[in-house]
Design a protein around this motif. Structure first.
Motif, PDB file in Angstrom:
ATOM      1  N   THR A   1     131.731 -46.897 145.064  1.00  0.00           N
ATOM      2  CA  THR A   1     131.516 -45.511 145.494  1.00  0.00           C
ATOM      3  C   THR A   1     130.099 -45.045 145.172  1.00  0.00           C
ATOM      4  O   THR A   1     129.721 -43.939 145.521  1.00  0.00           O
ATOM      5  N   ALA A   2     129.319 -45.866 144.496  1.00  0.00           N
ATOM      6  CA  ALA A   2     127.952 -45.505 144.097  1.00  0.00           C
ATOM      7  C   ALA A   2     126.967 -45.598 145.247  1.00  0.00           C
ATOM      8  O   ALA A   2     125.809 -45.252 145.087  1.00  0.00           O
ATOM      9  N   LEU A   3     127.412 -46.052 146.414  1.00  0.00           N
ATOM     10  CA  LEU A   3     126.488 -46.310 147.517  1.00  0.00           C
ATOM     11  C   LEU A   3     126.344 -45.093 148.437  1.00  0.00           C
ATOM     12  O   LEU A   3     126.624 -45.133 149.621  1.00  0.00           O
ATOM     13  N   ASP A   4     125.870 -44.024 147.858  1.00  0.00           N
ATOM     14  CA  ASP A   4     125.553 -42.801 148.583  1.00  0.00           C
ATOM     15  C   ASP A   4     124.378 -43.086 149.520  1.00  0.00           C
ATOM     16  O   ASP A   4     123.594 -43.991 149.266  1.00  0.00           O
ATOM     17  N   LEU A   5     124.232 -42.320 150.578  1.00  0.00           N
ATOM     18  CA  LEU A   5     123.125 -42.543 151.523  1.00  0.00           C
ATOM     19  C   LEU A   5     121.753 -42.510 150.858  1.00  0.00           C
ATOM     20  O   LEU A   5     120.849 -43.223 151.265  1.00  0.00           O
ATOM     21  N   LEU A   6     121.608 -41.667 149.854  1.00  0.00           N
ATOM     22  CA  LEU A   6     120.306 -41.532 149.197  1.00  0.00           C
ATOM     23  C   LEU A   6     120.195 -42.332 147.913  1.00  0.00           C
ATOM     24  O   LEU A   6     119.163 -42.292 147.238  1.00  0.00           O
ATOM     25  N   ALA A   7     121.239 -43.064 147.549  1.00  0.00           N
ATOM     26  CA  ALA A   7     121.195 -43.897 146.334  1.00  0.00           C
ATOM     27  C   ALA A   7     120.090 -44.940 146.484  1.00  0.00           C
ATOM     28  O   ALA A   7     119.867 -45.491 147.564  1.00  0.00           O
ATOM     29  N   ILE A   8     119.399 -45.208 145.410  1.00  0.00           N
ATOM     30  CA  ILE A   8     118.292 -46.162 145.409  1.00  0.00           C
ATOM     31  C   ILE A   8     118.821 -47.537 145.011  1.00  0.00           C
ATOM     32  O   ILE A   8     119.475 -47.688 143.989  1.00  0.00           O
ATOM     33  N   VAL A   9     118.509 -48.533 145.838  1.00  0.00           N
ATOM     34  CA  VAL A   9     118.975 -49.898 145.599  1.00  0.00           C
ATOM     35  C   VAL A   9     117.768 -50.773 145.280  1.00  0.00           C
ATOM     36  O   VAL A   9     116.733 -50.690 145.945  1.00  0.00           O
ATOM     37  N   ALA A  10     117.918 -51.606 144.248  1.00  0.00           N
ATOM     38  CA  ALA A  10     116.852 -52.523 143.844  1.00  0.00           C
ATOM     39  C   ALA A  10     117.462 -53.868 143.486  1.00  0.00           C
ATOM     40  O   ALA A  10     118.650 -53.954 143.168  1.00  0.00           O
ATOM     41  N   LEU A  11     116.653 -54.899 143.527  1.00  0.00           N
ATOM     42  CA  LEU A  11     117.108 -56.210 143.093  1.00  0.00           C
ATOM     43  C   LEU A  11     117.332 -56.188 141.587  1.00  0.00           C
ATOM     44  O   LEU A  11     116.569 -55.565 140.855  1.00  0.00           O
ATOM     45  N   SER A  12     118.360 -56.886 141.135  1.00  0.00           N
ATOM     46  CA  SER A  12     118.649 -56.934 139.700  1.00  0.00           C
ATOM     47  C   SER A  12     117.849 -58.026 139.002  1.00  0.00           C
ATOM     48  O   SER A  12     117.699 -57.999 137.792  1.00  0.00           O
ATOM     49  N   GLY A  13     117.375 -59.007 139.743  1.00  0.00           N
ATOM     50  CA  GLY A  13     116.632 -60.110 139.155  1.00  0.00           C
ATOM     51  C   GLY A  13     117.512 -61.281 138.771  1.00  0.00           C
ATOM     52  O   GLY A  13     117.018 -62.307 138.310  1.00  0.00           O
ATOM     53  N   LYS A  14     118.818 -61.138 138.963  1.00  0.00           N
ATOM     54  CA  LYS A  14     119.745 -62.224 138.627  1.00  0.00           C
ATOM     55  C   LYS A  14     119.870 -63.192 139.798  1.00  0.00           C
ATOM     56  O   LYS A  14     119.656 -62.825 140.948  1.00  0.00           O
ATOM     57  N   SER A  15     120.259 -64.410 139.496  1.00  0.00           N
ATOM     58  CA  SER A  15     120.489 -65.420 140.528  1.00  0.00           C
ATOM     59  C   SER A  15     121.912 -65.298 141.047  1.00  0.00           C
ATOM     60  O   SER A  15     122.813 -64.879 140.321  1.00  0.00           O
ATOM     61  N   ALA A  16     122.087 -65.705 142.278  1.00  0.00           N
ATOM     62  CA  ALA A  16     123.424 -65.665 142.883  1.00  0.00           C
ATOM     63  C   ALA A  16     124.321 -66.700 142.210  1.00  0.00           C
ATOM     64  O   ALA A  16     123.904 -67.843 142.003  1.00  0.00           O
ATOM     65  N   PRO A  17     125.546 -66.316 141.856  1.00  0.00           N
ATOM     66  CA  PRO A  17     126.469 -67.295 141.277  1.00  0.00           C
ATOM     67  C   PRO A  17     126.865 -68.338 142.320  1.00  0.00           C
ATOM     68  O   PRO A  17     126.773 -68.097 143.526  1.00  0.00           O
ATOM     69  N   ALA A  18     127.308 -69.477 141.860  1.00  0.00           N
ATOM     70  CA  ALA A  18     127.685 -70.567 142.760  1.00  0.00           C
ATOM     71  C   ALA A  18     128.818 -70.167 143.697  1.00  0.00           C
ATOM     72  O   ALA A  18     128.876 -70.622 144.828  1.00  0.00           O
ATOM     73  N   LYS A  19     129.692 -69.286 143.254  1.00  0.00           N
ATOM     74  CA  LYS A  19     130.844 -68.873 144.069  1.00  0.00           C
ATOM     75  C   LYS A  19     130.487 -67.813 145.114  1.00  0.00           C
ATOM     76  O   LYS A  19     131.312 -67.470 145.949  1.00  0.00           O
ATOM     77  N   ALA A  20     129.280 -67.302 145.079  1.00  0.00           N
ATOM     78  CA  ALA A  20     128.874 -66.232 145.987  1.00  0.00           C
ATOM     79  C   ALA A  20     128.883 -66.703 147.437  1.00  0.00           C
ATOM     80  O   ALA A  20     128.302 -67.731 147.760  1.00  0.00           O
ATOM     81  N   GLU A  21     129.542 -65.926 148.278  1.00  0.00           N
ATOM     82  CA  GLU A  21     129.565 -66.208 149.717  1.00  0.00           C
ATOM     83  C   GLU A  21     128.609 -65.243 150.401  1.00  0.00           C
ATOM     84  O   GLU A  21     129.008 -64.163 150.813  1.00  0.00           O
ATOM     85  N   LEU A  22     127.361 -65.640 150.496  1.00  0.00           N
ATOM     86  CA  LEU A  22     126.348 -64.787 151.091  1.00  0.00           C
ATOM     87  C   LEU A  22     125.999 -65.263 152.485  1.00  0.00           C
ATOM     88  O   LEU A  22     125.621 -66.405 152.678  1.00  0.00           O
ATOM     89  N   GLY A  23     126.117 -64.349 153.440  1.00  0.00           N
ATOM     90  CA  GLY A  23     125.777 -64.667 154.816  1.00  0.00           C
ATOM     91  C   GLY A  23     124.318 -64.350 155.105  1.00  0.00           C
ATOM     92  O   GLY A  23     123.558 -63.917 154.227  1.00  0.00           O
ATOM     93  N   ALA A  24     123.957 -64.531 156.349  1.00  0.00           N
ATOM     94  CA  ALA A  24     122.572 -64.267 156.764  1.00  0.00           C
ATOM     95  C   ALA A  24     122.193 -62.808 156.556  1.00  0.00           C
ATOM     96  O   ALA A  24     121.065 -62.505 156.156  1.00  0.00           O
ATOM     97  N   GLN A  25     123.135 -61.893 156.804  1.00  0.00           N
ATOM     98  CA  GLN A  25     122.818 -60.471 156.642  1.00  0.00           C
ATOM     99  C   GLN A  25     122.645 -60.098 155.169  1.00  0.00           C
ATOM    100  O   GLN A  25     121.822 -59.257 154.836  1.00  0.00           O
TER     101      GLN A  25
END
Length: 125
Positions: A31-55
């Protein structure tokens, strides 16, 4: 040719519907993803189980240069805000991004004296 390029036609735009990009999901997991919420990279690496697509990778690369509000991120990537919120929810679960609330409106609100100075300056032009 990568699969990412198969999804975009130069003249027609995206050829995959937004709900397919979000795997049929319409609500973000946070619920923290308000339109004006600021998003930044955390600097962590993706876990092996992460299912990340092209988007997901597009979102991460867009955030590589600087943190951005959710609405601006959607505009830059040419995706609906709902889809961006779902993708960001996934990235939040994997702790790849950090979200902070927008600034307090009262802290950034213009005072009457500042507005009068601006008006006077414009009149002087």
């Amino acid at each position: 040719m990568s699969r990412e390029h198969e999804w975009v036609d130069d003249e027609a735009g995206p050829v995959v519907r937004p709900y397919a990009v979000a795997r049929g999901r319409t609500r973000p997991t946070s619920t923290a993803l308000d339109l004006l919420a600021i998003v930044a990279l955390s600097g962590k690496s993706a876990p092996a189980k992460a299912e990340l697509g092209a988007q997901h990778r597009r979102v991460l690369s867009c955030l590589a240069a600087q943190s951005r509000p959710v609405a601006e991120l959607a505009s830059d990537l040419g995706l609906p805000v709902g889809v961006i919120r779902v993708l960001l929810g996934d990235l939040l679960q994997y702790e790849l991004v950090a979200v902070r609330p927008p600034r307090d409106e009262k802290a950034t609100a213009a005072t009457e004296s500042l507005l009068r100075e601006v008006i006077n300056g414009l009149r002087a032009l």
